[in-house]
Design a protein around this motif. Structure first.
Motif, PDB file in Angstrom:
ATOM      1  N   ASP A 165       1.024  -1.098  -0.013  1.00 16.87           N
ATOM      2  CA  ASP A 165      -0.042  -0.148  -0.019  1.00 16.87           C
ATOM      3  C   ASP A 165       0.939   1.147   0.317  1.00 16.87           C
ATOM      4  N   GLY A 166       1.870   1.182   0.847  1.00 19.23           N
ATOM      5  CA  GLY A 166       2.881   2.442   0.929  1.00 19.23           C
ATOM      6  C   GLY A 166       3.694   2.550  -0.483  1.00 19.23           C
ATOM      7  N   GLN A 167       4.075   1.488  -1.134  1.00 15.93           N
ATOM      8  CA  GLN A 167       4.750   1.636  -2.336  1.00 15.93           C
ATOM      9  C   GLN A 167       3.836   2.276  -3.476  1.00 15.93           C
ATOM     10  N   GLU A 168       2.374   1.692  -3.446  1.00 18.95           N
ATOM     11  CA  GLU A 168       1.568   2.341  -4.369  1.00 18.95           C
ATOM     12  C   GLU A 168       1.163   3.801  -4.302  1.00 18.95           C
ATOM     13  N   LEU A 169       1.230   4.128  -2.908  1.00 17.00           N
ATOM     14  CA  LEU A 169       1.095   5.741  -2.661  1.00 17.00           C
ATOM     15  C   LEU A 169       2.107   6.548  -2.946  1.00 17.00           C
ATOM     16  N   ALA A 170       3.456   5.774  -2.962  1.00 22.24           N
ATOM     17  CA  ALA A 170       4.848   6.515  -3.029  1.00 22.24           C
ATOM     18  C   ALA A 170       4.577   6.743  -4.720  1.00 22.24           C
ATOM     19  N   GLU A 171       4.303   5.695  -5.453  1.00 16.72           N
ATOM     20  CA  GLU A 171       4.476   5.716  -6.871  1.00 16.72           C
ATOM     21  C   GLU A 171       3.378   6.589  -7.328  1.00 16.72           C
ATOM     22  N   ARG A 172       2.275   6.598  -6.886  1.00 18.42           N
ATOM     23  CA  ARG A 172       1.036   7.510  -7.481  1.00 18.42           C
ATOM     24  C   ARG A 172       1.423   8.909  -7.111  1.00 18.42           C
ATOM     25  N   HIS A 173       2.064   9.414  -6.153  1.00 21.26           N
ATOM     26  CA  HIS A 173       2.161  10.848  -5.732  1.00 21.26           C
ATOM     27  C   HIS A 173       3.794  11.055  -5.944  1.00 21.26           C
ATOM     28  N   ALA A 174       4.389  10.124  -6.525  1.00 18.06           N
ATOM     29  CA  ALA A 174       6.027  10.634  -6.871  1.00 18.06           C
ATOM     30  C   ALA A 174       6.593  10.865  -5.561  1.00 18.06           C
ATOM     31  N   ILE A 175       6.446  10.215  -4.395  1.00 18.08           N
ATOM     32  CA  ILE A 175       7.050  10.616  -3.196  1.00 18.08           C
ATOM     33  C   ILE A 175       8.505   9.959  -3.192  1.00 18.08           C
ATOM     34  N   ARG A 176       9.356  10.476  -2.772  1.00 21.28           N
ATOM     35  CA  ARG A 176      10.922  10.005  -2.766  1.00 21.28           C
ATOM     36  C   ARG A 176      11.143  10.190  -1.222  1.00 21.28           C
ATOM     37  N   ALA A 177      10.671  10.890  -0.508  1.00 26.14           N
ATOM     38  CA  ALA A 177      11.160  11.012   1.082  1.00 26.14           C
ATOM     39  C   ALA A 177       9.859  11.015   2.089  1.00 26.14           C
ATOM     40  N   VAL A 178      10.094  10.462   3.311  1.00 28.57           N
ATOM     41  CA  VAL A 178       9.075  10.427   4.218  1.00 28.57           C
ATOM     42  C   VAL A 178       9.691  11.025   5.338  1.00 28.57           C
ATOM     43  N   PRO A 179       8.971  11.624   6.375  1.00 26.69           N
ATOM     44  CA  PRO A 179       7.140  11.540   6.339  1.00 26.69           C
ATOM     45  C   PRO A 179       6.801  12.592   5.040  1.00 26.69           C
ATOM     46  N   ALA A 180       5.659  11.953   4.489  1.00 31.29           N
ATOM     47  CA  ALA A 180       4.934  12.752   3.670  1.00 31.29           C
ATOM     48  C   ALA A 180       3.528  12.575   4.029  1.00 31.29           C
ATOM     49  N   THR A 181       3.148  13.457   3.761  1.00 32.76           N
ATOM     50  CA  THR A 181       1.608  14.072   4.301  1.00 32.76           C
ATOM     51  C   THR A 181       0.841  14.245   3.051  1.00 32.76           C
ATOM     52  N   ILE A 182      -0.385  13.361   3.019  1.00 33.96           N
ATOM     53  CA  ILE A 182      -1.255  13.337   1.776  1.00 33.96           C
ATOM     54  C   ILE A 182      -2.890  13.808   2.566  1.00 33.96           C
ATOM     55  N   ILE A 183      -3.137  14.918   1.954  1.00 31.69           N
ATOM     56  CA  ILE A 183      -4.495  15.492   2.543  1.00 31.69           C
ATOM     57  C   ILE A 183      -5.460  15.437   1.381  1.00 31.69           C
ATOM     58  N   ASP A 184      -6.566  14.745   1.397  1.00 35.67           N
ATOM     59  CA  ASP A 184      -7.674  14.545   0.514  1.00 35.67           C
ATOM     60  C   ASP A 184      -7.012  14.060  -0.830  1.00 35.67           C
ATOM     61  N   GLY A 185      -6.181  13.207  -0.828  1.00 32.31           N
ATOM     62  CA  GLY A 185      -5.381  12.666  -2.057  1.00 32.31           C
ATOM     63  C   GLY A 185      -4.576  13.587  -2.686  1.00 32.31           C
ATOM     64  N   ARG A 186      -4.169  14.634  -2.049  1.00 30.79           N
ATOM     65  CA  ARG A 186      -3.146  15.552  -2.639  1.00 30.79           C
ATOM     66  C   ARG A 186      -1.942  15.445  -1.798  1.00 30.79           C
TER      67      ARG A 186
END
Length: 88
Positions: free
Chosen positions: A42-63
């Motif tokens: 699930d985390g990998q899918e979120l990271a790919e969808r949002h092009a996240i390369r670092a954590v912590p990352a906060t997604i609010i309402d899908g953004r």
């Protein structure tokens, strides 16, 4: 009610601060909250969808809204804007 997703990693030194901030803000604001480990599917899918390369990352309402630990002021401002959008 805004939906907050915090993407974290077990080896992240800053993630506990981000977790603490969002948990504290839940006392003042009403929002749904979940933590997702970036090492899980699930985390990998979120990271790919949002092009996240670092954590912590906060997604609010899908953004993707914050990378790193946001200041309390920035986090509250983002929440207040989302709450006003939903009311207005």
């Amino acid at each position: 009610m805004p939906n907050i997703t915090l993407l974290v990693s077990p080896s992240c030194g800053a993630c506990p601060s981000a977790k603490s901030l969002w948990k504290e803000l839940r006392v003042k604001y009403s929002f749904s909250y979940r933590e997702v480990d970036i090492t899980t599917p699930d985390g990998q899918e979120l990271a790919e969808r949002h092009a996240i390369r670092a954590v912590p990352a906060t997604i609010i309402d899908g953004r993707l809204t914050f990378i790193g630990v946001p200041s309390r002021q920035s986090a509250e401002k983002a929440l207040e804007q989302k709450i006003k959008q939903r009311q207005g």
